[in-house]
Design an enzyme around this catalytic site. Structure first.
Site, PDB file in Angstrom:
ATOM      1  N   GLU A 266       0.834  -1.216   0.000  1.00  0.00           N
ATOM      2  CA  GLU A 266       0.000   0.000   0.000  1.00  0.00           C
ATOM      3  C   GLU A 266       0.861   1.255   0.000  1.00  0.00           C
ATOM      4  O   GLU A 266       0.557   2.229  -0.688  1.00  0.00           O
ATOM      5  CB  GLU A 266      -0.939   0.018   1.217  1.00  0.00           C
ATOM      6  CG  GLU A 266      -1.950  -1.119   1.258  1.00  0.00           C
ATOM      7  CD  GLU A 266      -3.079  -0.990   0.229  1.00  0.00           C
ATOM      8  OE1 GLU A 266      -3.114   0.002  -0.491  1.00  0.00           O
ATOM      9  OE2 GLU A 266      -3.913  -1.912   0.164  1.00  0.00           O
ATOM     10  N   ARG A 270       0.641   3.781  -3.138  1.00  0.00           N
ATOM     11  CA  ARG A 270       0.013   5.080  -2.857  1.00  0.00           C
ATOM     12  C   ARG A 270       1.045   6.170  -2.622  1.00  0.00           C
ATOM     13  O   ARG A 270       0.920   7.272  -3.158  1.00  0.00           O
ATOM     14  CB  ARG A 270      -0.908   4.979  -1.639  1.00  0.00           C
ATOM     15  CG  ARG A 270      -1.982   3.921  -1.814  1.00  0.00           C
ATOM     16  CD  ARG A 270      -3.055   4.057  -0.769  1.00  0.00           C
ATOM     17  NE  ARG A 270      -3.798   2.806  -0.625  1.00  0.00           N
ATOM     18  CZ  ARG A 270      -5.049   2.723  -0.207  1.00  0.00           C
ATOM     19  NH1 ARG A 270      -5.713   3.797   0.125  1.00  0.00           N
ATOM     20  NH2 ARG A 270      -5.648   1.549  -0.086  1.00  0.00           N
ATOM     21  N   ASP A 399      -4.769  -9.735  -8.344  1.00  0.00           N
ATOM     22  CA  ASP A 399      -5.007  -8.724  -9.387  1.00  0.00           C
ATOM     23  C   ASP A 399      -3.806  -7.962  -9.965  1.00  0.00           C
ATOM     24  O   ASP A 399      -3.410  -8.151 -11.117  1.00  0.00           O
ATOM     25  CB  ASP A 399      -6.087  -7.730  -8.915  1.00  0.00           C
ATOM     26  CG  ASP A 399      -5.854  -7.153  -7.516  1.00  0.00           C
ATOM     27  OD1 ASP A 399      -4.788  -7.394  -6.947  1.00  0.00           O
ATOM     28  OD2 ASP A 399      -6.760  -6.456  -7.007  1.00  0.00           O
ATOM     29  N   GLU A 533     -12.410   0.419  -9.722  1.00  0.00           N
ATOM     30  CA  GLU A 533     -12.074  -0.533 -10.792  1.00  0.00           C
ATOM     31  C   GLU A 533     -13.022  -0.522 -11.992  1.00  0.00           C
ATOM     32  O   GLU A 533     -12.585  -0.661 -13.140  1.00  0.00           O
ATOM     33  CB  GLU A 533     -11.958  -1.958 -10.229  1.00  0.00           C
ATOM     34  CG  GLU A 533     -10.769  -2.173  -9.303  1.00  0.00           C
ATOM     35  CD  GLU A 533     -10.946  -1.586  -7.913  1.00  0.00           C
ATOM     36  OE1 GLU A 533     -12.094  -1.267  -7.540  1.00  0.00           O
ATOM     37  OE2 GLU A 533      -9.936  -1.424  -7.201  1.00  0.00           O
ATOM     38  N   THR A 619      -1.031   0.905 -10.233  1.00  0.00           N
ATOM     39  CA  THR A 619      -2.311   0.317  -9.835  1.00  0.00           C
ATOM     40  C   THR A 619      -3.147   1.254  -8.970  1.00  0.00           C
ATOM     41  O   THR A 619      -4.317   0.992  -8.700  1.00  0.00           O
ATOM     42  CB  THR A 619      -2.100  -1.045  -9.138  1.00  0.00           C
ATOM     43  OG1 THR A 619      -3.356  -1.706  -9.039  1.00  0.00           O
ATOM     44  CG2 THR A 619      -1.494  -0.876  -7.752  1.00  0.00           C
TER      45      THR A 619
HETATM   46  C1  DMJ Z   1      -6.460   0.521  -4.780  1.00  0.00           C
HETATM   47  O1  DMJ Z   1      -5.689   0.859  -3.692  1.00  0.00           O
HETATM   48  C2  DMJ Z   1      -5.622  -0.102  -5.851  1.00  0.00           C
HETATM   49  O2  DMJ Z   1      -6.292  -0.044  -7.024  1.00  0.00           O
HETATM   50  C3  DMJ Z   1      -5.264  -1.508  -5.557  1.00  0.00           C
HETATM   51  O3  DMJ Z   1      -4.602  -2.129  -6.612  1.00  0.00           O
HETATM   52  C4  DMJ Z   1      -6.444  -2.341  -5.170  1.00  0.00           C
HETATM   53  N1  DMJ Z   1      -7.593  -1.644  -4.831  1.00  0.00           N
HETATM   54  C5  DMJ Z   1      -7.614  -0.320  -4.329  1.00  0.00           C
HETATM   55  C6  DMJ Z   1      -8.918   0.359  -4.687  1.00  0.00           C
HETATM   56  O4  DMJ Z   1     -10.005  -0.452  -4.740  1.00  0.00           O
END
Ligand code: DMJ
Length: 641
Positions: A266, A270, A399, A533, A619
């Site tokens: 995370e 982020r 994912d 998503e 992501t």
């Molecule tokens: C986000 O922090 C990112 O997209 C991550 O890959 C998975 N999901 C959350 C949002 O749903």
């Protein structure tokens, strides 16, 4: 031989001692004088000895007695009354005078405290595993290296900054679309302003309680996750005053030397992703510096027997560990497999190959492993290097690993063929084993669990529609059309999952079971937490097809969010999308500003804003520029050591 006359002692030379045989009577007076002299010498030696003894005798005050006699009486120190600094201090009065009980007490307490501390340390050491101790040693080493670097005061090497195309603009020509885009920008302002007012510096906002909030993925520290995550969205929306406000907070407050255990994944997607994107967009060095500082703090997480990182790391101690629930202490595919993009950029910007090596090591290790049915299980034990539970998913836990294989290839200017091959092989297996069509004709991605296919698709897996579309170009012979079509099918299914609810917002996961299609069954799966998503997939599909349905679906979602998630203090998730009277969860997730609103804004912008042949989105929707390097070893970069 002449005998010199006896001279007074003072001020005169002392005659040499006559050691010859005494001679009488002539020498009598001389002998008496010598005796006196010797006596004098002995006397002076004795005095010196006594004097010395006085100084060198052990100081009895330092040898405190603990065997106090009965005669010793404790009486309160006269000064130890109200208002005295230490009212608990006493003096001892004994037969041999006053001794300082105060000093004794202090000493006693110190010894006790020292013992307890040593005992605690010993216990702590025993509690720690080998890996933890190793990690601590490594952290110490890193610290020394870091300190040396600081001492050297070595600036980050200059690197050729990639061609930054389309960092602003995208103004739509169509009035209606322009208004929609403005509305999304207003929603961003509402989310940001309320966070600014009620949650500033906290990781996230509780928009109803109007206070800060922090999930455990960010640890115990206030790291301003929303600020970092939102920066690039503010930038591309032209909210420059807000961007500057965020930048100032980062300059003054963002500190990673905190005793806080964070999620490596995370924090990477982020914070490092957010800071790198802010750096590339604005050119402000501070973002690059902070990204590198944080990355160094994450490195101890890789100190495992296999080099597969722990899920969590303490930013101060460098001690890592895994989530208790993750298949007997395993690391998670979507976590350790979602570091590549950011780490390649870190090596690129710093000239330090350590980041590159860490992620390439993970890739090599995965390449060597057996894969049941060609599928990657979600759990891998970082101690043994063996798979944990055989559970495969394109939603949560799996994912973004697949996403990063494709994006590694795109980000390398399509030169990282190894990554592309891994992606192609993986989605072939996924298509074969996990993708099915429901009775009603909806294409969905199930999950492989306990030896069978679970016909359940998570909201998170909806991102794959966009991924298939993005990967269509460059796929194996004559498959491009197929993958674009597959992406469109997934988009349609996910849209259905929204459309079949009371709020027109999608549930966390939905089933395909007999008559049930694209609907959540269990209460615990009916929530919507402002996730991006589905909108992300609409945007990619829009970019590749310009089919107006994607803008229409995106707008439906935006209106539903506005209607059911907006509260006066920001935006909140809802607990049940099938209930027409929503209950709020009172959390404004940082990814709502980073992703959901960004993808909506891009959906109503022209393609010239962040064009996909120049930018690759991590992501968390943080755009990173394509690196036009000679190859993925970064050897094209003159800064790389
Ligand atoms: C986000 O922090 C990112 O997209 C991550 O890959 C998975 N999901 C959350 C949002 O749903």
């Amino acid at each position: 031989m002449t005998t010199p006359a006896l001279l007074p002692l003072s001020g005169r030379r002392i005659p040499p001692l006559n050691l010859g045989p005494p001679s009488f009577p002539h020498h009598r007076a001389t002998l008496r004088l010598s005796e006196k002299f010797i006596l004098l010498l002995i006397l002076s030696a004795f005095i010196t000895l006594c004097f010395g003894a006085f100084f060198f005798l052990p100081d009895s005050s330092k040898h405190k007695r603990f065997d106090l006699g009965l005669e010793d009486v404790l009486i309160p120190h006269v000064d130890a009354g109200k208002g005295a600094k230490n009212p608990g201090v006493f003096l001892i009065h004994g037969p041999d005078g006053h001794r300082h009980r105060e000093e004794e007490e202090r000493l006693r307490n110190k010894i006790r405290a020292d013992h307890e501390k040593a005992l605690e340390e010993a216990k702590e050491k025993l509690r720690k595993s080998r890996e933890e101790i190793r990690a601590e040693i490594q952290t110490e080493k890193n610290k020394v290296v870091q300190e040396m670097k600081i001492k050297e005061n070595k600036p980050l090497p200059p690197v050729p900054i990639p061609n930054l195309v389309g960092i602003s603009g995208g103004d739509p020509e169509d009035n209606d679309i322009r208004e929609k885009r403005e509305k999304i920008k207003e929603m961003m302002k509402h989310a940001w302003d309320n966070y600014r007012t009620y949650g500033w510096g906290h990781n996230e906002l509780r928009p109803i309680a109007r206070k800060g909030h922090s999930p455990n993925i960010f640890g115990s520290s206030q790291m301003g996750a929303t600020i970092v995550d939102a920066l690039d969205t503010l930038y591309i929306m032209g909210l420059h005053a807000e961007f500057l406000d965020g930048q100032r907070w980062i300059e003054d407050n963002l500190d990673f030397s905190v005793n806080s255990e964070v999620s490596v994944f995370e924090v990477n997607i982020r914070f490092i992703g957010g800071l790198l994107a802010a750096y590339y967009l604005s050119g402000e060095e501070i973002f690059k510096i902070k990204a590198v500082q944080l990355a160094e703090k994450l490195l101890p997480a890789f100190n495992t027997p296999t080099g597969i990182p722990w899920a969590m790391v303490n930013l101060k101690s460098g001690v890592g560990r895994n989530w208790g629930w993750a298949s007997a202490g395993s690391s998670i595919l979507a976590e350790f497999g979602t570091l590549h993009m950011e780490f390649i950029h870190l090596s690129y910007l710093t000239g330090d190959l350590i980041y590159y090596k860490k992620v390439m090591h993970i890739r090599k290790l995965l390449q060597k492993m057996d894969r049941p049915n060609g599928l990657y299980p979600n759990y891998l034990n970082p101690r043994t290097g063996r798979w944990g539970q055989y559970h495969t998913s394109v939603g949560g836990l799996g994912d973004s690993f697949y996403e990063y294989l494709l994006k590694a290839w795109l980000m390398s200017d399509k030169t990282d063929h190894e990554a592309r091959k891994m992606y192609d092989d993986a989605i072939e297996a996924i298509e074969k084993h996990l993708i099915k069509k429901s009775r009603g004709g909806l294409v969905f991605i199930g999950e492989w669990k306990n030896g069978h296919l679970e016909k359940k698709m998570g909201h998170l897996a909806c991102f794959a529609g966009g991924m298939f579309a993005l990967g269509a170009d460059g796929s194996r012979t004559d498959k491009a059309g197929h993958y674009l079509e597959l992406g469109a099918e997934i988009a349609r299914t996910c849209h259905e999952s929204y459309d079949r609810t009371a709020l027109k917002l999608g549930p966390e996961s939905f089933k395909f079971d007999g008559a049930v299609e694209a609907v959540a069954v269990r209460q615990a799966e009916k929530y919507y937490i402002l996730r991006p998503e589905v909108i992300e997939t609409y945007w990619y599909l829009w970019r590749f097809t310009h089919d107006p349905r994607y803008r229409q679906w995106g707008w439906e979602a935006a209106l539903a969010i506005e209607k059911y998630c907006r509260v006066s203090g920001g935006f909140s998730g809802v607990k049940d999308v099938y209930s027409s009277t929503p209950t709020h969860d009172d959390v404004q997730q940082s990814f709502f500003l980073a992703e959901t609103l960004k993808y909506l804004y891009l959906l109503f912008s022209g393609d010239d804003l962040l064009p996909l042949d120049h930018w690759v989105f991590n992501t968390e929707a943080h755009p990173l520029p394509v690196l036009h390097l000679a190859n993925t070893t970064l050897s094209g970069n003159p800064a790389v050591r």
